[in-house]
Design an enzyme around this catalytic site. Structure first.
Site, mmCIF file in Angstrom:
data_model
loop_
_atom_site.group_PDB
_atom_site.id
_atom_site.type_symbol
_atom_site.label_atom_id
_atom_site.label_comp_id
_atom_site.label_asym_id
_atom_site.label_seq_id
_atom_site.Cartn_x
_atom_site.Cartn_y
_atom_site.Cartn_z
ATOM 1 N N LYS A 195 0.855 -1.189 0.000
ATOM 2 C CA LYS A 195 0.000 0.000 0.000
ATOM 3 C C LYS A 195 0.891 1.239 0.000
ATOM 4 O O LYS A 195 1.798 1.368 0.843
ATOM 5 C CB LYS A 195 -0.866 -0.031 1.254
ATOM 6 C CG LYS A 195 -2.196 0.648 1.109
ATOM 7 C CD LYS A 195 -3.030 0.374 2.351
ATOM 8 C CE LYS A 195 -4.400 0.952 2.240
ATOM 9 N NZ LYS A 195 -5.108 0.903 3.517
HETATM 10 C C1 E4P Z 1 -8.507 1.262 3.730
HETATM 11 O O1 E4P Z 1 -7.674 0.907 2.954
HETATM 12 C C2 E4P Z 1 -8.456 2.561 4.411
HETATM 13 O O2 E4P Z 1 -7.275 2.706 5.096
HETATM 14 C C3 E4P Z 1 -9.656 2.724 5.314
HETATM 15 O O3 E4P Z 1 -10.820 2.256 4.646
HETATM 16 C C4 E4P Z 1 -9.829 4.129 5.832
HETATM 17 O O4 E4P Z 1 -11.047 4.231 6.510
HETATM 18 P P1 E4P Z 1 -11.391 5.433 7.518
HETATM 19 O O5 E4P Z 1 -11.616 6.669 6.707
HETATM 20 O O6 E4P Z 1 -12.638 4.981 8.204
HETATM 21 O O7 E4P Z 1 -10.206 5.563 8.448
#
Ligand code: E4P
Length: 218
Positions: A83
């Site tokens: 990522k």
């Molecule tokens: C996933 O890859 C993201 O990091 C996550 O969905 C972020 O979600 P949030 O906005 O609820 O922190």
């Protein structure tokens, strides 16, 4: 549509993988922090629970160090997906990793133009953050449909749209209609998706009537 679960909680991952609905897992530095576990050990364990992609995020902000971190993370297991943030440095690293055949998830995407760049960098997934856009008064689901339309115009793009920052079951429905390939869901939302009061009511009625027959199938 694929469902990933968005958590660093091993018990939740274990339990939900058993439902057969989970195609992968996403984590981010905040989720790793709240797990209280060592990052590499956590990713290693998650990778044994699902054969699907497990997103693990780099921590550096320059591409050179990101690539070194990506090597450490991708050595953990074959299903690790690196990522990377949607920055110029993140996309530089993405281009290198994609050329090496390493799965990537470009995260923190908030515009269709950013998603276009992620596709050009060869990202396996781009993660538009729906809920965080809604939080600032923009329409997260509209972003998904814009990206889907753009990607449809360019069949040479292989990047899959991974709808992230999902805040409720309605978001899952909306992003599915808008053309997302994957949704990453907090565990609670996957559980909520099973629920409907008419299902419960209907089942209670069937069970009551069945009891009256005095029969047993087994
Ligand atoms: C996933 O890859 C993201 O990091 C996550 O969905 C972020 O979600 P949030 O906005 O609820 O922190």
């Amino acid at each position: 549509m694929k469902f990933f679960i968005d958590t660093g909680n091993l018990d939740e991952i274990r339990e939900l993988c058993e439902t057969g609905m989970v195609d992968g897992v996403t984590t981010n530095p905040s989720l790793v922090a709240s797990s209280g576990k060592d990052f590499k050990s956590l990713i290693k364990e998650i990778c044994t629970l699902t054969p699907g992609h497990v997103s693990a995020e780099v921590l550096a902000t320059d591409s050179e160090t990101m690539l070194k971190e990506a090597k450490v993370l991708s050595d953990i297991a074959d299903n690790v997906c690196i990522k990377l943030p949607l920055t110029m440095e993140g996309l530089k690293a993405c281009k290198v990793l994609s050329a090496d055949g390493i799965a990537t998830n470009v995260t923190l995407c908030f515009s269709a133009l950013q998603a276009l760049l992620a596709a050009k960098a060869g990202a396996t997934y781009v993660s538009p953050f729906i809920g965080r856009l809604d939080d600032v008064g923009q329409n997260g689901c509209e972003l998904i449909s814009d990206i889907a339309s753009i990607y449809d115009n360019y069949p040479e793009f292989d990047t899959r749209i991974l709808a992230a920052s999902i805040r409720g079951p309605q978001h899952v429905l909306d992003v599915a209609l808008a053309g997302a390939d994957v949704s990453t869901l907090p565990p609670k939302i996957l559980r909520q998706m099973y629920q409907h009061p008419l299902t419960d009511k209907g089942l209670t009625g069937f069970m009551k009537d069945w009891e009256k027959t005095g029969q047993s199938l087994l």
